[in-house]
Design an enzyme around this catalytic site. Structure first.
Site, mmCIF file in Angstrom:
data_model
loop_
_atom_site.group_PDB
_atom_site.id
_atom_site.type_symbol
_atom_site.label_atom_id
_atom_site.label_comp_id
_atom_site.label_asym_id
_atom_site.label_seq_id
_atom_site.Cartn_x
_atom_site.Cartn_y
_atom_site.Cartn_z
ATOM 1 N N ASN A 270 0.860 -1.179 0.000
ATOM 2 C CA ASN A 270 0.000 0.000 0.000
ATOM 3 C C ASN A 270 0.902 1.236 0.000
ATOM 4 O OD1 ASN A 270 -1.596 2.238 1.091
ATOM 5 N ND2 ASN A 270 -3.190 0.701 1.365
ATOM 6 N N HIS B 185 -3.534 0.706 -3.463
ATOM 7 C CA HIS B 185 -3.553 -0.355 -2.449
ATOM 8 C C HIS B 185 -2.486 -1.389 -2.809
ATOM 9 C CE1 HIS B 185 -7.922 0.193 -0.788
ATOM 10 N NE2 HIS B 185 -7.175 1.282 -0.657
ATOM 11 N N GLU C 263 -2.556 -4.598 -3.477
ATOM 12 C CA GLU C 263 -2.842 -5.490 -4.603
ATOM 13 C C GLU C 263 -2.729 -4.745 -5.935
ATOM 14 O OE1 GLU C 263 -5.317 -6.743 -1.006
ATOM 15 O OE2 GLU C 263 -4.803 -4.865 -1.996
ATOM 16 N N SER D 71 -7.525 -9.071 3.673
ATOM 17 C CA SER D 71 -8.641 -9.345 2.768
ATOM 18 C C SER D 71 -8.801 -8.181 1.784
ATOM 19 C CB SER D 71 -9.920 -9.520 3.594
ATOM 20 O OG SER D 71 -11.026 -9.810 2.776
ATOM 21 N N CYS E 14 -10.113 -5.319 -0.630
ATOM 22 C CA CYS E 14 -11.291 -4.449 -0.646
ATOM 23 C C CYS E 14 -12.062 -4.647 -1.960
ATOM 24 C CB CYS E 14 -10.862 -2.993 -0.497
ATOM 25 S SG CYS E 14 -10.041 -2.334 -1.978
ATOM 26 N N CYS F 26 -9.791 -3.813 -5.114
ATOM 27 C CA CYS F 26 -8.766 -4.823 -5.400
ATOM 28 C C CYS F 26 -9.398 -6.155 -5.801
ATOM 29 C CB CYS F 26 -7.845 -4.971 -4.195
ATOM 30 S SG CYS F 26 -6.950 -3.435 -3.818
ATOM 31 N N ASP G 19 -8.068 5.037 4.523
ATOM 32 C CA ASP G 19 -7.715 4.012 3.541
ATOM 33 C C ASP G 19 -8.915 3.143 3.162
ATOM 34 O OD1 ASP G 19 -5.414 2.926 2.011
ATOM 35 O OD2 ASP G 19 -6.024 1.082 3.031
#
Length: 147
Positions: A41, A52, A54, A79, A81, A84, A144
């Site tokens: 991130n 982010h 990912e 996990s 979002c 992503c 975020d």
């Protein structure tokens, strides 16, 4: 055992993000047992609205053929979002391995309904890293995740 090794690489990315003053979430993209993309991130570091872990990871992997994405595994310390998860769905990434989903849970059911093989490792180091960050910087965390 490979899942744990790749999650450790994602954790290295998360720690790097934290050391840079950012949010400690890391990700790696794996194709045929080899890491082809790494990221963390970097919203704070780059002043980005969307960077982010990912997204950074997939961007750093570079352009791939559609068939390549369909053979990848995405690892993330947290996990994913909606954004992503949507990116993983867009490119047809068939498997996502998540370090933890206790501090935040993205649209996991939706991913599974869409055919993604989702594995939650419940990794204590991932949990501890996020809990400490959320305790230390709750406003940055809320920003975020859009709260």
């Amino acid at each position: 055992m490979k899942d744990q090794e790749f999650m450790q690489a994602a954790l290295e990315e998360a720690r790097q993000g934290l050391a840079e003053g950012g949010i400690p979430i890391g990700s790696v993209l794996v194709l045929e047992g080899k890491i082809i993309g790494r990221g963390h991130n970097r919203r704070v570091q780059k002043g980005s609205a969307i960077l982010h872990a990912e997204m950074d990871c997939i961007e750093n992997a570079g352009r791939l053929k559609a068939a390549d994405y369909k053979r990848c595994v995405l690892y993330s310390t947290l996990s994913p979002c909606d954004m992503c998860s949507g990116t993983a769905l867009l490119y047809g990434i068939p498997r996502i391995v998540v370090g933890e989903n206790r501090t935040f849970q993205g649209p996991e059911q939706y991913l599974m309904v869409r055919g993604v093989d989702l594995d939650i490792l419940d990794n204590q180091e991932c949990i501890d890293l996020m809990r400490q960050f959320i305790q230390d910087k709750p406003e940055l965390w809320k920003e975020d995740i859009g709260v």
